[in-house]
Design an enzyme around this catalytic site. Structure first.
Site, mmCIF file in Angstrom:
data_model
loop_
_atom_site.group_PDB
_atom_site.id
_atom_site.type_symbol
_atom_site.label_atom_id
_atom_site.label_comp_id
_atom_site.label_asym_id
_atom_site.label_seq_id
_atom_site.Cartn_x
_atom_site.Cartn_y
_atom_site.Cartn_z
ATOM 1 N N ASP A 84 -6.477 -6.933 3.951
ATOM 2 C CA ASP A 84 -7.605 -6.263 3.302
ATOM 3 C C ASP A 84 -8.532 -7.303 2.678
ATOM 4 O O ASP A 84 -9.753 -7.271 2.872
ATOM 5 C CB ASP A 84 -7.074 -5.305 2.225
ATOM 6 C CG ASP A 84 -8.191 -4.587 1.490
ATOM 7 O OD1 ASP A 84 -9.118 -4.099 2.174
ATOM 8 O OD2 ASP A 84 -8.148 -4.536 0.249
ATOM 9 N N ASP B 294 -3.243 -17.975 -0.173
ATOM 10 C CA ASP B 294 -4.256 -18.638 -1.003
ATOM 11 C C ASP B 294 -4.904 -19.783 -0.234
ATOM 12 O O ASP B 294 -6.127 -19.955 -0.241
ATOM 13 C CB ASP B 294 -3.661 -19.112 -2.343
ATOM 14 C CG ASP B 294 -2.361 -19.879 -2.195
ATOM 15 O OD1 ASP B 294 -1.776 -19.898 -1.089
ATOM 16 O OD2 ASP B 294 -1.920 -20.487 -3.197
ATOM 17 N N LYS C 187 3.013 -15.049 1.805
ATOM 18 C CA LYS C 187 3.176 -15.721 0.516
ATOM 19 C C LYS C 187 4.672 -15.997 0.344
ATOM 20 O O LYS C 187 5.308 -15.582 -0.633
ATOM 21 C CB LYS C 187 2.590 -14.819 -0.591
ATOM 22 C CG LYS C 187 2.445 -15.473 -1.956
ATOM 23 C CD LYS C 187 1.371 -16.539 -2.049
ATOM 24 C CE LYS C 187 1.409 -17.215 -3.420
ATOM 25 N NZ LYS C 187 0.644 -18.472 -3.492
ATOM 26 N N TYR D 299 0.825 -1.212 0.000
ATOM 27 C CA TYR D 299 0.000 0.000 0.000
ATOM 28 C C TYR D 299 0.862 1.267 0.000
ATOM 29 O O TYR D 299 0.439 2.313 -0.482
ATOM 30 C CB TYR D 299 -0.900 0.044 1.240
ATOM 31 C CG TYR D 299 -2.239 -0.623 1.091
ATOM 32 C CD1 TYR D 299 -2.340 -1.940 0.671
ATOM 33 C CD2 TYR D 299 -3.405 0.068 1.391
ATOM 34 C CE1 TYR D 299 -3.577 -2.555 0.566
ATOM 35 C CE2 TYR D 299 -4.644 -0.544 1.284
ATOM 36 C CZ TYR D 299 -4.729 -1.851 0.872
ATOM 37 O OH TYR D 299 -5.947 -2.451 0.764
ATOM 38 N N ASP E 48 -12.420 -8.967 4.309
ATOM 39 C CA ASP E 48 -13.724 -8.928 3.630
ATOM 40 C C ASP E 48 -14.314 -10.329 3.554
ATOM 41 O O ASP E 48 -15.517 -10.533 3.765
ATOM 42 C CB ASP E 48 -13.590 -8.367 2.204
ATOM 43 C CG ASP E 48 -13.908 -6.880 2.132
ATOM 44 O OD1 ASP E 48 -13.727 -6.187 3.158
ATOM 45 O OD2 ASP E 48 -14.341 -6.402 1.063
HETATM 46 C C1 IPM Z 1 -10.424 -1.215 4.082
HETATM 47 C C2 IPM Z 1 -10.662 -0.518 2.772
HETATM 48 C C3 IPM Z 1 -9.509 0.427 2.501
HETATM 49 C C4 IPM Z 1 -8.253 -0.409 2.389
HETATM 50 C C5 IPM Z 1 -9.698 1.352 1.302
HETATM 51 C C6 IPM Z 1 -10.976 2.127 1.383
HETATM 52 C C7 IPM Z 1 -8.535 2.273 1.135
HETATM 53 O O1 IPM Z 1 -10.858 -1.454 1.771
HETATM 54 O O2 IPM Z 1 -10.292 -0.512 5.115
HETATM 55 O O3 IPM Z 1 -10.395 -2.445 4.109
HETATM 56 O O4 IPM Z 1 -7.965 -0.950 1.310
HETATM 57 O O5 IPM Z 1 -7.540 -0.518 3.381
HETATM 58 MG MG MG Z 2 -10.994 -3.453 2.455
#
Ligand code: IPM
Ligand code: MG
Length: 369
Positions: free
Chosen positions: A250, A226, A193, A142, A254
């Site tokens: 990240d 993975d 990884k 990042y 999710d």
């Molecule tokens: C998160 C989001 C952020 C990230 C974005 C909005 C920059 O997806 O907090 O998970 O990638 O960290």
């Molecule tokens: Mg995110």
């Protein structure tokens, strides 16, 4: 009682709507005398871009430094799709994380009993699920240099980023994961990884050495990312604490969030290092995004914002009793089948954002007696 200063950055789309409900919870604690909070409000993301031409101003950064904690909403939306890459709403959040030194991001993935049916996985796979993802937040690909887009002689372009982790960056986040594991089931799964990336080789070495030197009471395993993604949908309950880098965290967070039935339920906390004066920067935000498709219609689920608020009470302000009260109120609301559209059960009418806030406040009042 010392007064705590909270910087409220509601952001874009449903951010301000769900934040109103979180503020009601804090106002209630103020009113009942359980707490003494002072609020500052600031703009971030697209809202800041519209007002100031940048997604994060120096003034907002100053306010963040001067506050005891930051309560963050959500940012972004199609309205800012055409904005220069550097000035996009997401950049406001990334810059704020960096400016506050928030290297540790805690993302719990918890299944509330009342919501196990809302998961995309079978009930028995997720019932009772309680994973903590510890994500490194201000390093890796990042922020790595060099990065950019270059023009090629053939008329094409080449976009590039750098994934890099140094020992000290890995150590400080690994400490957070091991310390947390001790308060849970004492198991850390470190995800990298290392079969393809040198940054992963170093990550693996550093975490192993730290474990052997300082945390022999904690079980450490390693997994390639993975495989971890696959294991998370196969048998998610095998995990206790997952320790991983910025990008993998990240993605995996999710995935883990979805296992729980709703992204609209999950809070997160981000911390920096403890300063000499004992203060520790903290920012609290829901895992979900700004949900532009349902913004402005009283449809968003405010529970993740409210639960982010209870994380703030617990971690930044040491107010475990009040944090428990908020979380118990949320549990009570869910068990009464009061649901916003994202978690609605069969045969139940969905309530709006405000009504969900009403219900939580009502339960808080009832539970507090
Ligand atoms: C998160 C989001 C952020 C990230 C974005 C909005 C920059 O997806 O907090 O998970 O990638 O960290
Ligand atoms: Mg995110």
């Amino acid at each position: 009682m010392t007064t705590k200063k909270i910087l409220v950055l509601a952001g874009d789309c449903i951010g301000p709507e769900v934040m109103v409900q979180a503020r009601r919870v804090l106002d209630w604690l103020n009113k009942t005398g359980a707490a003494s909070f002072e609020f500052e409000e600031g703009l971030v993301g697209g809202a800041s871009y519209d007002a100031h031409g940048t997604p994060l101003t120096e003034d907002t950064i100053k306010l963040a430094h001067a506050s005891d904690a930051v309560l963050f909403g959500s940012i972004g939306g199609p309205k800012w799709d055409g904005v220069d890459y550097d000035l996009r709403p997401e950049n406001g959040l990334l810059r704020l994380r960096k400016a506050m030194g928030l290297f540790a991001n805690l993302r719990p993935a918890i299944v509330f009993d009342a919501l196990a049916g809302a998961s995309s996985l079978k009930n028995e796979l997720v019932q009772g699920l309680d994973i903590m993802i510890v994500r490194e937040l201000i390093g890796g690909i990042y922020f790595g240099e060099p990065r950019g887009i270059e023009e090629l002689p053939d008329g094409g372009q080449r976009g590039y980023n750098t994934q890099a982790y140094a020992t000290d960056e890995i150590l400080r986040i690994a400490h957070v994961a091991f310390d947390l594991a001790r308060k849970r089931d004492s198991r850390v799964c470190s995800v990298d990884k290392a079969n393809v990336m040198e940054s992963g080789v170093v990550w693996r070495d550093v975490t192993t050495t730290l474990r052997d030197e300082s945390y022999t009471d904690v079980e450490l395993s390693h997994m390639f990312v993975d495989n971890c993604a696959m294991q998370l949908v196969r048998t998610p309950k095998q995990f206790d604490v997952i320790l991983t880098d910025n990008l993998f965290g990240d993605i995996l967070s999710d995935l883990a969030a979805m296992l729980t039935g709703s992204l609209g339920m999950l809070p997160s906390a981000s911390f920096g290092a403890v300063a000499e004066d004992g203060r520790q920067p903290g920012l609290y935000e829901p895992v979900h995004g700004s949900a532009p498709d349902i913004a402005g219609q009283n449809l968003g689920n405010p529970l993740a914002q409210i639960l982010s608020t209870s994380m703030m009470l617990r971690y930044s302000f040491d107010m475990a009793k009040e944090a428990d009260l908020v979380e118990n109120a949320v549990e009570a609301v869910l068990s009464k089948n009061i649901r916003t559209g994202d978690i609605v059960a069969d045969g139940v009418a969905a309530v709006g954002t405000t009504q969900m806030g009403d219900a939580v406040l009502e339960e808080m009042a009832a539970l507090a007696g």
